[in-house]
Scaffold this motif. Structure first.
Motif, PDB file in Angstrom:
ATOM      1  N   TYR A  22       0.990  -0.769  -0.086  1.00  0.00           N
ATOM      2  CA  TYR A  22      -0.118  -0.111   0.002  1.00  0.00           C
ATOM      3  C   TYR A  22       0.834   1.300  -0.014  1.00  0.00           C
ATOM      4  CZ  TYR A  22      -3.548  -3.289   0.624  1.00  0.00           C
ATOM      5  OH  TYR A  22      -4.667  -4.749   0.875  1.00  0.00           O
ATOM      6  N   MET A  25      -0.376   5.655  -1.982  1.00  0.00           N
ATOM      7  CA  MET A  25      -1.677   4.965  -2.250  1.00  0.00           C
ATOM      8  C   MET A  25      -2.011   6.531  -2.796  1.00  0.00           C
ATOM      9  SD  MET A  25      -3.963   2.613  -1.654  1.00  0.00           S
ATOM     10  CE  MET A  25      -3.319   1.447  -2.148  1.00  0.00           C
ATOM     11  N   CYS A  26      -1.795   7.378  -2.319  1.00  0.00           N
ATOM     12  CA  CYS A  26      -2.686   9.123  -2.655  1.00  0.00           C
ATOM     13  C   CYS A  26      -2.341   9.493  -3.589  1.00  0.00           C
ATOM     14  CB  CYS A  26      -1.765  10.077  -2.224  1.00  0.00           C
ATOM     15  SG  CYS A  26      -1.011  10.017  -0.419  1.00  0.00           S
ATOM     16  N   PHE A  86      17.516   8.962   5.305  1.00  0.00           N
ATOM     17  CA  PHE A  86      15.872   9.865   4.900  1.00  0.00           C
ATOM     18  C   PHE A  86      16.827  11.151   4.228  1.00  0.00           C
ATOM     19  CE2 PHE A  86      13.818   7.806   9.470  1.00  0.00           C
ATOM     20  CZ  PHE A  86      13.881   6.450   8.984  1.00  0.00           C
ATOM     21  N   GLU A 137      16.478  -1.950   2.709  1.00  0.00           N
ATOM     22  CA  GLU A 137      16.586  -2.954   4.392  1.00  0.00           C
ATOM     23  C   GLU A 137      16.806  -4.500   3.913  1.00  0.00           C
ATOM     24  OE1 GLU A 137      12.869  -2.155   6.917  1.00  0.00           O
ATOM     25  OE2 GLU A 137      12.703  -3.397   5.460  1.00  0.00           O
TER      26      GLU A 137
ATOM     27  N   GLY B  37      -2.298  11.384   2.623  1.00  0.00           N
ATOM     28  CA  GLY B  37      -1.830   9.496   3.863  1.00  0.00           C
ATOM     29  C   GLY B  37      -1.888   8.794   3.670  1.00  0.00           C
ATOM     30  N   CYS B  39      -1.129   5.730   2.928  1.00  0.00           N
ATOM     31  CA  CYS B  39      -0.026   4.546   2.559  1.00  0.00           C
ATOM     32  C   CYS B  39       0.347   4.367   4.199  1.00  0.00           C
ATOM     33  CB  CYS B  39       1.253   5.167   2.219  1.00  0.00           C
ATOM     34  SG  CYS B  39       1.379   6.322   0.881  1.00  0.00           S
ATOM     35  N   LEU B  42      -2.797   1.495   6.063  1.00  0.00           N
ATOM     36  CA  LEU B  42      -3.360   0.621   5.663  1.00  0.00           C
ATOM     37  C   LEU B  42      -1.958  -0.611   6.086  1.00  0.00           C
ATOM     38  CD1 LEU B  42      -3.861   1.660   2.374  1.00  0.00           C
ATOM     39  CD2 LEU B  42      -5.231   1.179   4.329  1.00  0.00           C
ATOM     40  N   ASP B  97      12.406   8.685  14.499  1.00  0.00           N
ATOM     41  CA  ASP B  97      13.007   7.714  14.356  1.00  0.00           C
ATOM     42  C   ASP B  97      14.297   7.528  15.285  1.00  0.00           C
ATOM     43  OD1 ASP B  97      13.140   5.398  12.622  1.00  0.00           O
ATOM     44  OD2 ASP B  97      15.308   6.708  12.144  1.00  0.00           O
ATOM     45  N   SER B 112       8.924  -0.497  10.626  1.00  0.00           N
ATOM     46  CA  SER B 112       9.761  -0.555   9.749  1.00  0.00           C
ATOM     47  C   SER B 112      10.740   0.601   8.720  1.00  0.00           C
ATOM     48  CB  SER B 112       9.878  -1.668   8.895  1.00  0.00           C
ATOM     49  OG  SER B 112       8.855  -1.614   7.819  1.00  0.00           O
ATOM     50  N   ILE B 113      10.168   0.380   7.523  1.00  0.00           N
ATOM     51  CA  ILE B 113      10.377   1.848   6.515  1.00  0.00           C
ATOM     52  C   ILE B 113       8.752   3.033   6.877  1.00  0.00           C
ATOM     53  CG2 ILE B 113      11.335   0.527   4.623  1.00  0.00           C
ATOM     54  CD1 ILE B 113       8.877   1.118   3.374  1.00  0.00           C
ATOM     55  N   PHE B 114       7.977   2.409   7.725  1.00  0.00           N
ATOM     56  CA  PHE B 114       6.874   3.650   7.455  1.00  0.00           C
ATOM     57  C   PHE B 114       6.723   4.865   8.265  1.00  0.00           C
ATOM     58  CE2 PHE B 114       5.196  -0.511   5.834  1.00  0.00           C
ATOM     59  CZ  PHE B 114       4.355   0.858   4.966  1.00  0.00           C
ATOM     60  N   VAL B 115       8.277   4.635   9.519  1.00  0.00           N
ATOM     61  CA  VAL B 115       8.266   6.042   9.893  1.00  0.00           C
ATOM     62  C   VAL B 115       9.083   6.744   9.370  1.00  0.00           C
ATOM     63  CG1 VAL B 115      10.283   6.807  12.079  1.00  0.00           C
ATOM     64  CG2 VAL B 115       8.811   4.682  11.920  1.00  0.00           C
ATOM     65  N   GLY B 116       9.627   6.001   8.136  1.00  0.00           N
ATOM     66  CA  GLY B 116      10.432   7.333   6.550  1.00  0.00           C
ATOM     67  C   GLY B 116       9.821   7.344   6.349  1.00  0.00           C
ATOM     68  N   LEU B 117       8.145   7.309   6.028  1.00  0.00           N
ATOM     69  CA  LEU B 117       7.800   7.545   4.760  1.00  0.00           C
ATOM     70  C   LEU B 117       6.967   8.959   5.278  1.00  0.00           C
ATOM     71  CD1 LEU B 117       7.079   4.349   3.479  1.00  0.00           C
ATOM     72  CD2 LEU B 117       7.947   5.761   2.332  1.00  0.00           C
ATOM     73  N   ILE B 119       8.050  11.042   5.687  1.00  0.00           N
ATOM     74  CA  ILE B 119       8.103  12.481   5.258  1.00  0.00           C
ATOM     75  C   ILE B 119       7.360  12.374   4.142  1.00  0.00           C
ATOM     76  CG2 ILE B 119      10.194  13.262   3.920  1.00  0.00           C
ATOM     77  CD1 ILE B 119      11.901  11.543   5.421  1.00  0.00           C
ATOM     78  N   THR B 120       7.155  11.980   3.108  1.00  0.00           N
ATOM     79  CA  THR B 120       6.609  11.698   1.886  1.00  0.00           C
ATOM     80  C   THR B 120       5.223  11.855   2.243  1.00  0.00           C
ATOM     81  OG1 THR B 120       6.374   9.593   1.597  1.00  0.00           O
ATOM     82  CG2 THR B 120       7.734  11.080   0.300  1.00  0.00           C
TER      83      THR B 120
END
Lengths: 205, 219
Positions: A22, A25-26, A86, A137, B37, B39, B42, B97, B112-117, B119-120
């Motif tokens: 997912y 998504m936006c 990041f 990762e 927002g 992403c 989910l 993070d 996992s990577i969703f903390v970094g995400l 940003i976007t």
């Protein structure tokens, strides 16, 4: 070679960015009203992913991760800059998108016109940053594998957005309950597509 | 900046400022109405705990970044504003993070990577572009907190539904009593899988729009 094909197929179907994680998504929801525009955005995403993932791979392996600076001399062998990941990745992505935009404008004005507004939008598409972070990762062995992963993820995203756009074009003729129209039904269809794509899970390549 | 002082004319929690917080939680919810927002909603809502941590992180990043951009709004050249915004957000996310890694390592692994995400996360960019660039720090702060809370509310709702039906627990505590399992109740494993998050959000949108018909999408 076999390994590269495996990574490609795996990232298109099994680890599909939209339907398994997912991401992105936006724009996926906002731009999927017609097939034509979604094809444009899909190509732009394939393009940008195919460029930014390998570049970020190089940056990560030769500048940022632990011990990556060893080529500068033994004094730098222990330096760990991974906390900068990041900010560096997002800067690379934003500037690459800008660069790609300028190059396309120069080389092929037709392509530029058809991608148009989608290119700048991509800089803040989570799928792009997400793919780079997944690449970090999963520790791919070399740059060819990272490129194959980037392109595969892009193709997977392309397939997903074209698929949902086609369904949305058809569903306009169906009698959906009023409160579900538009956004609600799109969410539910994406969920169902995700369940369908889960049948790829567990395939070992 | 001297703009802060103009708040003296207006009480800190005037009607207008309260609206800045309450609107995004309901009628202008960033997820169910503005579709921003999505992403992270989910991917990380399998359980309530990571959802809560994520919601708090976003509230922090959004509140602070809105204030920073609002303070800088007269000095940022318009042409490079996106880069400036991304830099501010990225620096704050790095801090979040690192704090998560130090304080809540297990949740940080789970996210996992969703903390970094973050940003976007388009909500943050969207509010910086749409609100903080043109408003004073205090309203911007409220706007940031409000939108992040709207986001967090949906996150918690989805996390609650998925953990309750998927694993029969809440915050890792068993809530569905054991005798129900004895007479044949089974956890619905489908709720642990990501597609159910999509469907749960779809149903939340359905409920919200049924209660408030003016939000129905005409097209």
């Amino acid at each position: 070679m076999e390994e590269l094909v495996n990574i490609f197929v795996k990232s298109v179907f099994i680890d599909n960015l939209v339907l398994a994680y997912y991401l992105g998504m936006c724009s996926y929801l906002a731009v999927s009203r017609t097939v034509q525009t979604s094809v444009g955005l899909g190509f732009a995403v394939i393009f940008v992913l195919g460029i930014t993932v390998p570049i970020n791979y190089l940056i990560d392996n030769y500048l940022l991760s632990r011990g990556a600076l060893a080529w500068l001399g033994p004094r730098f062998a222990e330096v760990d800059l991974s906390f900068l990941t990041f900010i560096v990745f997002i800067a690379i992505i934003a500037s690459m998108v800008q660069l790609v935009e300028m190059i396309i404008e120069k080389i092929s004005p037709t392509l530029y016109n058809s991608l148009g507004i989608f290119l700048p939008l991509i800089a803040v598409n989570c799928a792009i940053l997400g793919a780079s972070l997944f690449m970090q990762e999963r520790n791919y062995a070399n740059i060819a594998e990272a490129t194959s992963f980037g392109l595969g993820s892009g193709v997977g995203w392309f397939l997903a957005i074209v698929g949902i756009a086609a369904i949305r074009e058809k569903i306009r003729y169906s009698n959906v309950p009023a409160p579900l129209r538009g956004l609600g039904i799109t969410f539910i269809i994406t969920g169902l597509m995700g369940i369908a794509f889960m049948s790829f899970m567990g395939i070992e390549l | 900046m001297s703009e802060n002082t103009s708040n003296q004319k207006e009480p800190l929690f005037s009607y207008r400022n309260k609206k800045l917080i309450s609107n995004p939680i309901g009628k202008e919810n960033p997820i169910t109405i503005q579709v921003l927002g999505i992403c992270s909603v989910l991917a990380i809502t399998v359980q309530l705990r990571p959802s809560l941590v994520m919601a708090i992180s976003v509230v922090a990043v959004m509140g602070i970044s809105n204030v920073v951009i609002s303070l800088l709004r007269n000095t940022i050249p318009p042409r490079i504003r996106i880069i400036v915004q991304l830099t501010v957000i990225a620096s704050l996310v790095i801090i979040v993070d690192q704090v998560l890694k130090a304080a809540l390592y297990d949740v940080s692994r789970q996210l996992s990577i969703f903390v970094g995400l973050i940003i976007t996360n388009c909500i943050i960019m969207g509010r910086l572009e749409g609100f903080a660039l043109y408003n004073k720090p205090w309203p911007s702060f409220l706007d940031g907190i409000g939108n992040a809370s709207g986001y967090g509310a949906i996150l918690l709702a989805v996390g609650f539904i998925r953990e309750l039906f998927g694993s029969g627990t809440l915050m890792n505590q068993q809530v569905i009593p054991g005798f129900l399992y004895d007479i044949g109740y089974v956890n619905n494993g489908l709720f642990i899988l990501p597609p159910m998050a999509m469907i749960a959000v779809g149903v939340i949108i359905w409920v919200q729009r049924t209660r408030d018909p003016e939000l129905v999408d005409a097209s």
